[in-house]
Design an enzyme around this catalytic site. Sequence first.
Site, short mmCIF file in Angstrom:
data_model
loop_
_atom_site.label_atom_id
_atom_site.label_comp_id
_atom_site.label_asym_id
_atom_site.label_seq_id
_atom_site.Cartn_x
_atom_site.Cartn_y
_atom_site.Cartn_z
N ILE A 1 72.12 2.14 60.79
CA ILE A 1 72.60 3.20 61.70
C ILE A 1 71.74 4.43 61.46
CG2 ILE A 1 74.60 4.58 62.43
CD1 ILE A 1 75.19 1.58 62.53
N TYR B 1 57.71 7.03 74.47
CA TYR B 1 58.19 6.10 75.51
C TYR B 1 58.65 6.87 76.75
CZ TYR B 1 61.64 3.29 78.08
OH TYR B 1 62.37 2.68 79.06
N THR C 1 64.05 4.95 83.69
CA THR C 1 65.09 5.15 82.69
C THR C 1 65.69 6.55 82.75
OG1 THR C 1 65.36 5.41 80.29
CG2 THR C 1 63.15 5.62 81.12
N ASP C 2 66.91 6.68 82.25
CA ASP C 2 67.52 8.02 82.16
C ASP C 2 66.86 8.87 81.07
OD1 ASP C 2 68.49 6.67 79.90
OD2 ASP C 2 70.61 7.07 80.30
N GLU C 3 66.05 8.22 80.20
CA GLU C 3 65.48 8.96 79.06
C GLU C 3 64.47 10.01 79.50
OE1 GLU C 3 64.64 6.57 75.61
OE2 GLU C 3 66.08 5.04 76.22
N ASP D 1 53.63 -11.32 84.46
CA ASP D 1 54.04 -10.83 83.15
C ASP D 1 52.94 -11.16 82.14
OD1 ASP D 1 57.11 -10.18 81.75
OD2 ASP D 1 55.43 -10.72 80.47
N LEU E 1 69.50 -1.91 69.75
CA LEU E 1 70.70 -1.78 68.93
C LEU E 1 71.70 -2.95 69.06
CD1 LEU E 1 72.38 0.02 66.97
CD2 LEU E 1 73.54 0.90 69.01
N ASP F 1 48.13 -9.03 83.38
CA ASP F 1 48.36 -7.64 82.98
C ASP F 1 48.49 -6.76 84.23
OD1 ASP F 1 48.03 -5.02 81.90
OD2 ASP F 1 46.91 -5.88 80.23
N GLY G 1 62.85 12.92 66.26
CA GLY G 1 63.03 13.42 67.63
C GLY G 1 64.15 12.72 68.38
N LYS H 1 57.18 6.97 80.63
CA LYS H 1 57.96 6.59 81.82
C LYS H 1 58.03 7.79 82.78
CE LYS H 1 59.89 3.25 82.63
NZ LYS H 1 59.44 1.97 83.28
N PHE I 1 63.58 -8.66 79.19
CA PHE I 1 65.05 -8.66 79.21
C PHE I 1 65.61 -8.45 80.62
CE2 PHE I 1 68.63 -5.40 78.49
CZ PHE I 1 69.64 -6.34 78.66
N ARG J 1 75.11 7.14 74.10
CA ARG J 1 74.38 6.50 75.19
C ARG J 1 75.39 6.03 76.23
NH1 ARG J 1 71.06 8.65 72.69
NH2 ARG J 1 69.09 7.89 71.81
#
Length: 354
Positions: free
Chosen positions: A215, A159, A133-135, A32, A199, A58, A292, A163, A11, A223
């Site tokens: 949902i 995930y 990521t912010d996660e 990729d 989503l 890979d 979680g 990261k 993406f 988010r």
Amino acid sequence: MALLVTGGAGFIGSNFVLDWLAQSDEPVVNLDKLTYAGNMENLAALAGDARHVFVQGDVCDRSLIDHLLATHRPRAIVHFAAESHVDRSIHGPGEFMRTNIDGTFTLLEAARAHWSSLNEAEARQFRFHHVSTDEVYGSLAPDDPPFTETSPYQPNSPYSASKAASDHLVRAWRHTYRLPVTISNCSNNYGPFHFPEKLIPLVITNALAGKPLPIYGDGLQVRDWLYVTDHCSAIRRILEAGQPGEVYNVGGWNEMTNIEIVTTILRLLEELRPDPAGSYARLITYVADRPGHDRRYAIDARKIERELGWRPAEVFATGVRKTVEWYLANQEWVGRVTSGEYRQWLDCNYGDRK
Ligand code: NAD
Ligand code: TYD
């Protein structure tokens, strides 16, 4: 001069490659693996364009990466390749550890060997940019200030833990070996070519097909959403002017609850392609929560604005309209990427949710 991009058929990676080549003649070598999330159709506009060299492979394959670095001698590596979906990481974390941690380690080691072989001017110019990521910062309470670059790492999902591990490796390769790295931690992206397991594209795709819109929990999770081309411009700016060893948080200053996101999309669909069966809102279905589930993410993006002069160009109202229009115009793309493996995923993730 050239860039080596990993994960450039996914993406954000495909949006980055398309954007890059729309603004520069500097070639892109695109490595990729073409997992379920990688799609050559995203890059169809570049067919026959000699500036784009696609290599299926890979990021864990050290000899392939050594070969690409020796052959193309890129001045920068932009590392997008990852397993990226939280729900899939809950059902099967193994591939996340392999690609996100081992893959980043392999790429760092290959980059270090390559960088050590460069002459002084080339070595000074070289960059390894890690897309994160912010996660990794965990979950915020409603009144907490947004994440800054010095917020503690508190990843909660397989995930985000993978990261976070990769971010730590990148940081250590700077500290120990002086490899000229930069890291960006970005909030949730949306826009064209977004795989319909996430989503926003899931809601557009399911609504058009008259299927339930799942949902998780109460739908009040928050988010921050950033239009994908703004993420691309932030990375371009970091490549241009970012300082080695620095971390930049990237966000859209746009916090919204999931249910607000869904109702905004449904309003746009009602305007652009009215529901033949009445109202799309009839499809909203509350289902069992994600285990979680992080409650809130928010990004303080003042550092990248102050130091590099970057701000998002898009606001949510315009970005989401473009996105819905893109999905309406690209239903064949949706049809092709959602065949096969995707159906098994839907059964796996949604089959048991009550
Ligand atoms: P994506 O899942 O759409 O694409 C990932 C790409 O990586 C795919 O093309 C896939 O084929 C490729 N890939 C996977 N494993 C590989 C491997 N072992 N070797 C080579 N290629 C492999 O992901 P995305 O949403 O485009 O995310 C790209 C990066 O941005 C990821 O690192 C992700 O953590 C990060 N990120 C994503 C978001 C978001 O909202 N999507 C937000 C912040 C950061
Ligand atoms: P997602 O797009 O998977 O991104 P992330 O989990 O990385 O933030 O999910 C965004 C939010 O939407 C998240 O709070 C989970 C929620 N969600 C649903 O409520 N239903 C769904 O079917 C999906 C895929 C996500």
